[in-house]
Design a protein around this motif. Structure first.
Motif, short mmCIF file in Angstrom:
data_model
loop_
_atom_site.label_atom_id
_atom_site.label_comp_id
_atom_site.label_asym_id
_atom_site.label_seq_id
_atom_site.Cartn_x
_atom_site.Cartn_y
_atom_site.Cartn_z
N SER A 61 19.72 -5.57 -1.69
CA SER A 61 20.33 -4.33 -1.78
C SER A 61 19.80 -3.15 -2.09
CB SER A 61 21.70 -4.65 -2.59
OG SER A 61 21.49 -4.80 -3.75
N THR A 62 18.71 -3.19 -2.65
CA THR A 62 17.89 -2.01 -3.26
C THR A 62 16.84 -1.67 -2.47
OG1 THR A 62 16.52 -3.23 -4.65
CG2 THR A 62 18.57 -2.82 -5.62
N ASP A 63 16.29 -0.32 -2.43
CA ASP A 63 15.00 -0.14 -1.69
C ASP A 63 13.99 -0.62 -2.20
OD1 ASP A 63 16.41 1.84 0.04
OD2 ASP A 63 16.13 3.51 -1.25
N ASP A 64 13.78 -0.70 -3.42
CA ASP A 64 12.65 -1.41 -4.15
C ASP A 64 12.38 -2.77 -3.60
OD1 ASP A 64 11.83 0.95 -5.39
OD2 ASP A 64 12.91 0.49 -7.39
N GLY A 65 13.66 -3.76 -3.77
CA GLY A 65 13.59 -4.97 -3.33
C GLY A 65 13.11 -5.34 -1.85
N ARG A 66 13.58 -4.24 -0.94
CA ARG A 66 13.41 -4.57 0.50
C ARG A 66 11.78 -4.17 0.61
NH1 ARG A 66 18.46 -2.13 0.68
NH2 ARG A 66 17.65 -0.04 0.85
N GLU A 67 11.34 -2.99 0.14
CA GLU A 67 10.21 -2.56 0.38
C GLU A 67 9.17 -3.64 -0.29
OE1 GLU A 67 9.07 -0.31 2.40
OE2 GLU A 67 11.46 -0.11 2.90
N ALA A 68 9.42 -4.13 -1.32
CA ALA A 68 8.60 -5.50 -2.08
C ALA A 68 8.24 -6.42 -0.81
CB ALA A 68 8.86 -5.91 -3.28
N VAL A 69 9.70 -6.89 -0.20
CA VAL A 69 9.49 -7.97 0.73
C VAL A 69 8.59 -7.71 2.13
CG1 VAL A 69 10.68 -9.75 1.93
CG2 VAL A 69 11.37 -9.10 -0.36
N ALA A 70 9.01 -6.27 2.36
CA ALA A 70 8.28 -5.61 3.68
C ALA A 70 6.98 -5.90 3.60
CB ALA A 70 8.95 -4.45 3.97
N ALA A 71 6.58 -5.33 2.29
CA ALA A 71 5.00 -5.39 2.03
C ALA A 71 4.30 -6.94 2.04
CB ALA A 71 4.56 -4.73 0.69
N ARG A 72 4.88 -7.81 1.72
CA ARG A 72 4.70 -9.27 1.81
C ARG A 72 4.69 -9.46 3.19
NH1 ARG A 72 2.68 -12.91 3.18
NH2 ARG A 72 2.37 -15.00 2.20
N LEU A 73 5.58 -9.10 4.10
CA LEU A 73 5.46 -9.53 5.58
C LEU A 73 4.41 -8.65 6.33
CD1 LEU A 73 9.46 -9.33 5.88
CD2 LEU A 73 8.06 -11.43 6.02
N SER A 74 4.03 -7.73 5.87
CA SER A 74 3.08 -6.77 6.48
C SER A 74 1.70 -7.23 6.29
CB SER A 74 3.18 -5.34 6.12
OG SER A 74 4.49 -4.82 6.62
N ALA A 75 1.49 -7.94 5.09
CA ALA A 75 0.30 -8.36 4.59
C ALA A 75 -0.58 -9.31 5.90
CB ALA A 75 0.29 -9.38 3.62
N THR A 76 -1.87 -9.13 5.84
CA THR A 76 -2.58 -9.78 6.83
C THR A 76 -3.54 -10.93 6.44
OG1 THR A 76 -4.61 -8.23 6.37
CG2 THR A 76 -3.08 -7.54 8.36
N ASP A 77 -3.21 -10.97 4.99
CA ASP A 77 -3.84 -12.52 4.63
C ASP A 77 -2.78 -13.15 4.21
OD1 ASP A 77 -3.02 -10.53 2.47
OD2 ASP A 77 -3.80 -11.76 1.13
N ARG A 78 -3.04 -14.65 4.63
CA ARG A 78 -1.61 -15.53 4.84
C ARG A 78 -0.26 -14.78 5.44
NH1 ARG A 78 -1.51 -19.85 1.96
NH2 ARG A 78 0.39 -19.39 1.35
N PRO A 79 -0.49 -14.57 6.74
CA PRO A 79 0.51 -13.82 7.22
C PRO A 79 1.83 -14.90 7.72
CG PRO A 79 -1.37 -14.57 8.88
CD PRO A 79 -1.84 -14.65 7.48
N VAL A 80 2.88 -14.13 7.85
CA VAL A 80 4.17 -14.91 7.92
C VAL A 80 4.29 -14.85 9.55
CG1 VAL A 80 6.70 -14.90 7.78
CG2 VAL A 80 5.19 -14.16 5.73
N SER A 81 4.58 -16.28 9.91
CA SER A 81 4.84 -16.69 11.24
C SER A 81 6.30 -16.81 11.31
CB SER A 81 3.96 -17.87 11.74
OG SER A 81 4.19 -18.82 10.98
N LEU A 82 7.19 -17.07 10.54
CA LEU A 82 8.51 -17.25 10.59
C LEU A 82 9.44 -16.73 9.59
CD1 LEU A 82 11.22 -18.59 12.09
CD2 LEU A 82 10.58 -20.74 10.62
N LEU A 83 10.18 -15.64 10.03
CA LEU A 83 11.03 -15.16 9.13
C LEU A 83 12.52 -15.15 9.27
CD1 LEU A 83 11.69 -12.52 7.23
CD2 LEU A 83 11.96 -10.98 9.05
N VAL A 84 12.98 -15.80 8.08
CA VAL A 84 14.66 -16.19 8.15
C VAL A 84 15.26 -15.06 7.33
CG1 VAL A 84 16.21 -18.06 7.66
CG2 VAL A 84 13.81 -18.59 8.53
N ASN A 85 15.89 -14.26 7.99
CA ASN A 85 16.93 -13.39 7.40
C ASN A 85 18.38 -14.16 7.23
OD1 ASN A 85 15.33 -11.11 7.44
ND2 ASN A 85 15.43 -11.01 9.45
N ASN A 86 18.27 -14.63 5.86
CA ASN A 86 19.64 -15.50 5.56
C ASN A 86 20.37 -14.87 4.34
OD1 ASN A 86 21.09 -18.26 4.94
ND2 ASN A 86 19.99 -17.75 3.27
#
Length: 254
Positions: A61-86
């Protein structure tokens, strides 16, 4: 190695997604507000499945929280192949009785967060030519009785639009529309009454919902309702005039 990131992973459907994905051979990234509870889930997942379980404590619910997770999703090392928005929650009060802070947090978790996280993960998925996004909506998307229902309807429409734009990329989008599910969602004092208002037959188990959701992902299905009776109910609600689906109480799930 396939990596799945699950929001709202500390309990309920999110925890079940983590278990089933890890059991199927995915490493998992678990996101929720409570680090302590996430750490417990991660420890159990690692011990039982042997898969890696990364913990990210973030308030979506916060900008900081969303941006932290977005940064992990954008990472090229150990990339995420399935995102579950739950991740999700309910207010248990009509718009006319809720506070602005409640409504803003609800909107940010249900709409802003999935939009931001999906936007962050898609470039890498498309570049690699494979991946999937799962948006957990609700049968409430067929109702016209609350901001919760409006958010869930947005999730379905967003997923359908996304699926069209992703055609031919190797990346898919799936919206899941469960009904009432036996989770901690209804532990909140404002929602506890729903446990007594609906018969046992109306409630689904998390395992049933997640199994159906992941099967739909494997098929590349865009919208799935993980119950025959709720699928029929959804079809009927879809053709009713809006005035008939405007109840005074929110029929919320999760």
């Amino acid at each position: 190695m396939a990596i799945a990131l699950v929001t709202g992973a500390s309990a309920g459907l999110g925890e079940e997604f983590a278990w089933q994905l890890a059991t199927a051979g995915h490493d998992v990234v678990l996101v929720a507000r409570s680090r302590d509870r996430l750490s417990e889930v991660a420890h159990l997942v690692r011990s039982a499945t042997g898969r890696s379980a990364e913990v990210m404590a973030a308030d979506l619910s916060t900008d900081d929280g969303r941006e932290a997770v977005a940064a992990r999703l954008s990472a090229t090392d150990r990339p995420v192949s399935l995102l579950v928005n739950n991740a999700g929650h309910g207010i248990g009060a009509p718009f006319t009785a809720s506070t602005w802070d409640q409504e803003r947090a609800l909107l940010d978790v249900h709409v802003t967060a999935p939009l931001r996280l999906t936007h962050a993960v898609l470039p890498g998925m498309i570049a690699r030519g494979h991946g999937a996004v799962v948006n957990v909506a609700s049968i409430a998307a067929h109702l016209s009785n609350s901001t919760y229902a409006a958010h869930k309807r947005w999730a379905v429409e967003f997923t359908q639009a996304l699926a069209g734009q992703l055609a031919g990329t190797g990346v898919t989008a799936t919206a899941v529309l469960p009904g009432l599910v036996r989770t901690r969602f209804h532990d909140a004092a404002s929602l506890r009454h729903m446990r007594d208002e609906f018969p046992d037959a109306a409630w689904l188990d998390p395992e049933q919902v997640v199994t159906a959701a992941l099967a739909a992902v494997r098929r590349g299905q865009t919208v799935v309702t993980p119950s025959a009776r709720y699928a029929v109910a959804g079809a009927l609600l879809g053709v009713l005039p809006g005035r008939l689906t405007r109840g005074r109480r929110s029929q919320q799930r999760d």
